[in-house]
Design a protein around this motif. Structure first.
Motif, PDB file in Angstrom:
ATOM      1  N   MET A   1       1.079  -1.255  -0.450  1.00  0.00           N
ATOM      2  CA  MET A   1      -0.038  -0.107  -0.227  1.00  0.00           C
ATOM      3  C   MET A   1       1.134   0.766   0.119  1.00  0.00           C
ATOM      4  O   MET A   1       2.018   0.796   0.723  1.00  0.00           O
ATOM      5  N   THR A   2       0.758   2.236  -0.991  1.00  0.00           N
ATOM      6  CA  THR A   2       1.717   3.399  -1.291  1.00  0.00           C
ATOM      7  C   THR A   2       1.552   4.071   0.407  1.00  0.00           C
ATOM      8  O   THR A   2      -0.138   4.527   0.393  1.00  0.00           O
ATOM      9  N   THR A   3       2.418   4.373   0.790  1.00  0.00           N
ATOM     10  CA  THR A   3       2.580   5.718   1.582  1.00  0.00           C
ATOM     11  C   THR A   3       1.457   7.374   1.254  1.00  0.00           C
ATOM     12  O   THR A   3       2.490   7.790  -0.151  1.00  0.00           O
ATOM     13  N   THR A   4       0.716   7.843   1.860  1.00  0.00           N
ATOM     14  CA  THR A   4       0.062   9.006   1.004  1.00  0.00           C
ATOM     15  C   THR A   4       1.017  10.291   2.185  1.00  0.00           C
ATOM     16  O   THR A   4       1.339   9.700   3.190  1.00  0.00           O
TER      17      THR A   4
ATOM     18  N   LEU B   1       2.131  13.274   7.167  1.00  0.00           N
ATOM     19  CA  LEU B   1       2.441  13.825   8.021  1.00  0.00           C
ATOM     20  C   LEU B   1       1.346  13.829   8.797  1.00  0.00           C
ATOM     21  O   LEU B   1       1.319  15.087  10.603  1.00  0.00           O
ATOM     22  N   ASP B   2       0.087  13.152   9.738  1.00  0.00           N
ATOM     23  CA  ASP B   2       0.232  12.466  10.813  1.00  0.00           C
ATOM     24  C   ASP B   2       0.836  11.982  11.387  1.00  0.00           C
ATOM     25  O   ASP B   2       1.388  12.201  13.027  1.00  0.00           O
TER      26      ASP B   2
ATOM     27  N   ALA C   1       5.260  11.546  -2.824  1.00  0.00           N
ATOM     28  CA  ALA C   1       4.571  11.092  -2.206  1.00  0.00           C
ATOM     29  C   ALA C   1       2.906  11.703  -3.038  1.00  0.00           C
ATOM     30  O   ALA C   1       2.500  10.862  -4.076  1.00  0.00           O
ATOM     31  N   HIS C   2       3.100  12.817  -3.206  1.00  0.00           N
ATOM     32  CA  HIS C   2       2.241  14.169  -5.166  1.00  0.00           C
ATOM     33  C   HIS C   2       2.648  13.135  -6.051  1.00  0.00           C
ATOM     34  O   HIS C   2       1.822  13.064  -7.097  1.00  0.00           O
TER      35      HIS C   2
END
Length: 511
Positions: free
Chosen positions: A1-4, A9-10, A22-23
């Protein structure tokens, strides 16, 4: 699963280069940065950062070593800044408005072994001995690592330097303010409610200024789009705002003043704006009121320092009765007022502003004594940064700025705040812009002297303006002289250069 980016930011700590990657994976074609000549999407920006980082490592630039740039804002300068971070090095953008000797001194002071120049500033620096290898930004493609190059991954610690910002100065070499990745992460992660993920942020101030970076960096961190102006022009700014459907901006007060004064301001469609901010210099209440009335979107004024310390925010839209203040301390920020002996002053009293927050500079680069001089230790042993300003809190906890402590005039034993006199001077119908400085006086120790830009079409001469202004001032505040001038000298972020006016006065420039 790709880290967004939202996942990152969390976290308690992360890095801007990881957010941009990520962007790039999620929205590679979305506009990241544009200037007058070029636009680049997140996917291409991410690859360009890799090539810059790999080339820095190829050329021997060490992790935690500074990489300097002297340039007007551009996609190329922004990419070098961001690629430097990916290599684990420290971005050191240098102010082109400094003298050639100061620029060379700042490059040397930073310890940079590589400096990126644009053509305009390379010409200005001709003949200077630069203590670093030079790469021209116009020739960046030839210097880059190959298109498929990837840098050796680096581990970035929270305390590692993110950037060095040099404080403004008119003499000597300005101090380098070292900001850490931890400090910047606080700036990035606390902007969850500002809507930067959907932002088109139009910026008209330089990348060497924290004024610019506090909007530039969060926009990229959250996946918005940044539009850079190489040089500010009020009419061009409005054209770009309308063309790009700008939603966010950071401007200094003199830029707001020039934009609002345009005769055709109201003909531009600015309905897309959601978040306008201002910082760096005094923002006159009447100018704030004009912006609130005629320019759509929220207006927020920030008060703080590049060094960190404490910050205040004034939501002018929500508090139109507090436009004479800079707002309340922001969440997690502790601002106190102290006297000349370092003791906290009573409630309602005026004192020197000191501040503490999670976002504090590491210190001044290579200047331990200057770092110590800028520090106040509370009775509880906590480190605060001296802001150099004098102010007081009103009954609702809003901070009212009086003046820079160094600009306070002591005349005949009385403390005189130039801002009080400037507020009266600004009310005169013949005055378009004005300022007040203290100059030596044999009789009083210091005396206030004013400078003003006459309003177009005004018929009152300087003697009349002086007499009518002094009639509204207390005896100790009255100006001993008032000099007209075509313009007030200002830094690139709009601060009046009072030392320059004092020097010109001493040199006899004002008869």
């Amino acid at each position: 699963m790709t880290t967004t980016a939202a996942d990152l930011l969390d976290r308690d700590f992360g890095t801007l280069p990881d957010l941009i990657r990520a962007h790039a994976l999620r929205v590679p074609d979305k506009l990241a940065i544009a200037d007058d000549d070029r636009a680049i999407g997140y996917g291409d920006l991410d690859r360009l950062m890799d090539r810059i980082a790999a080339a820095l490592q190829r050329d021997g630039t060490a992790q935690r070593q500074a990489v300097a740039s002297v340039s007007y804002p551009s996609v190329a300068q922004a990419a070098v800044f961001l690629g430097t971070l990916r290599a684990g090095s420290v971005a050191a953008p240098i102010q082109p408005s400094a003298t050639p000797e100061q620029i060379a001194g700042m490059i040397a002071d930073s310890g940079a072994d590589l400096v990126f120049l644009d053509a305009a500033n390379a010409a200005a620096l001709a003949g200077q001995a630069i203590a670093a290898r030079v790469v021209m930004l116009e020739e960046l493609d030839a210097w880059l690592a190959p298109d498929d190059a990837a840098p050796t991954p680096v581990t970035i610690a929270p305390e590692d330097g993110f950037n060095i910002i040099y404080s403004s100065g008119t003499t000597g070499i300005p101090k380098g303010i070292v900001q850490s990745h931890a400090m910047r992460w606080q700036h990035l992660s606390r902007n969850a409610g500002a809507g930067f993920d959907r932002a088109v942020t139009l910026l008209a101030t330089p990348l060497y200024s924290n004024t610019t970076l506090v909007s530039f960096l969060p926009t990229l961190a959250w996946g918005g789009s940044v539009v850079l102006m190489k040089k500010f022009d009020a009419h061009r700014y409005l054209e770009l705002a309308q063309h790009y459907r700008a939603t966010h901006t950071m401007l200094v007060p003199v830029q707001y003043q020039r934009i609002m004064a345009l005769p055709d301001f109201d003909t531009f469609d600015l309905a897309s704006f959601r978040f306008k901010t201002c910082t760096s210099a005094p923002f006159k209440p009447e100018l704030k009121r004009d912006v609130l009335t005629r320019w759509p979107g929220l207006l927020v004024e920030y008060y703080g320092m590049t060094e960190g310390g404490g910050s205040c925010g004034l939501n002018a839209t929500e508090h139109p009765d507090k436009l004479h203040t800079v707002g309340r301390p922001m969440p997690g920020h502790d601002i106190r007022l102290i006297d000349d002996d370092g003791n906290e002053v009573p409630a309602g009293a005026t004192g020197e502003i000191v501040g503490r927050s999670p976002a504090m500079m590491n210190g001044y680069h290579g200047r331990e004594q200057a770092t110590a001089d800028a520090t106040w230790i509370s009775p509880q042993g906590e480190r605060f940064i001296r802001h150099g300003d004098v102010g007081r809190f009103d009954e609702d906890g809003f901070l009212i700025l009086m003046d820079r402590k160094k600009d306070m005039i002591i005349s005949g034993g009385f403390n005189i705040y130039p801002s009080d006199i400037e507020a009266v001077l600004a009310q005169h119908p013949a005055v378009a812009d004005g300022t007040v400085v203290g100059v030596p006086s044999e009789q009083w120790g210091e005396t206030p002297v004013g400078f003003y830009v006459p309003r177009a079409g005004a018929t009152a001469d300087a003697a009349t303006v002086l007499a009518e202004t002094n009639a509204k001032l207390g005896k100790t505040q009255r100006l001993s002289a008032l000099h007209p001038t075509d313009e007030l000298p200002r830094s690139a972020i709009g601060k009046v250069l009072k030392r320059e006016l004092r020097d010109r006065l001493a040199a006899g420039d004002f008869a």
